[in-house]
Scaffold this active site. Sequence first.
Site: not given
Ligand code: ADP
Length: 306
Positions: A138, A220, A224, A240, A249, A253, A288, A290
């Site tokens: 970025e 993913l 996970g 996960t 969102t 990060d 949560a 934000g």
């Molecule tokens: P980004 O925020 O970059 O799109 P991801 O959606 O892959 O990345 O999410 C990053 C990490 O956040 C995942 O590897 C997982 O550990 C966690 N995560 C994201 N969405 C979920 C969810 N719906 N349930 C549980 N963990 C999640």
Amino acid sequence: FSTIQGFREARFSAILKCGCLFVINVVLTEVTFLSIRSRFWTTEAMTGSPSMQRAFSVVGKDSFGNDYIENLKQNDISTEFTYQTQDAATGTASIIVNNEGQNIIIIVAGANLLLNTEDLREAAKAISRAKVMICQLEVTPETSLEALTMAHSNGVKTLFNPAPAIADLDPRFYALSDVFCCNETEAEILTGLTVSSPADAGKAARVLLERGCQVVIITLGAEGCVMLSQTEPVPKHIPTEKVKAVDTTGAGDSFVGALAFYLAYYPNLSLEEMLKRANFIAAVSVQAAGTQSSYPYKKDLPLDLF
Ligand code: ADP
């Protein structure tokens, strides 16, 4: 810059809005993170030591920029390397979240694009003392490349998050990445493959690994993540927690920030264990609303994570 914080000591919403490139240097613990927004907070927050932290960034001379600097100060972060410019507005990210908690983010990089390699060189000492540097896309690719090069040549572990992804990424990014961590969309853009399952991610990770990184991690969402490394060249899926996502969102990060923390402070943990813990922390963050505001405090996390 997406936020790099995994968990928080304070609120990061101003940082997320402003999205600037930072070098945070935790002098006592010798940890530096480079990224936009806030990818570093985590580590400082976790040290519990009276550490000196620095933010390295460019913001505009506007209210977002002022808020951003104020936010840094409130979090005891030195703004010595936080520049304010008249030449561009503070970078912003407009985020839309749907009923499933999925998001669309529109980034206006603004002043982020003015952070240049000379600015980085001013922070050379801080960078050389770091344990981990996190870098993203970025700011300009040139600035990110220079940051990674400086870190790499000083033996600082580099964690590269190619966000937002660009199809023709400079090949030097791969060679300079000790850990290359991206999400499904980014993996698709970088490889041209479809990535919608752990098996797909394993294939994409192999393509990325062959470009020269030491470790590739593809996140993913609710599934996970998948890891692949030069030392363990068989893709491994790390599932996960099943949780109700309110707002995803900043999950990536949160994940990257947590991973950086473990790389810096628990380097003897196996990569798989670090990723399990990063998954856990990111799963907390999606429950949560934000971004910064959804990151848990260390004190709210289970003790066995530390
Ligand atoms: P980004 O925020 O970059 O799109 P991801 O959606 O892959 O990345 O999410 C990053 C990490 O956040 C995942 O590897 C997982 O550990 C966690 N995560 C994201 N969405 C979920 C969810 N719906 N349930 C549980 N963990 C999640």
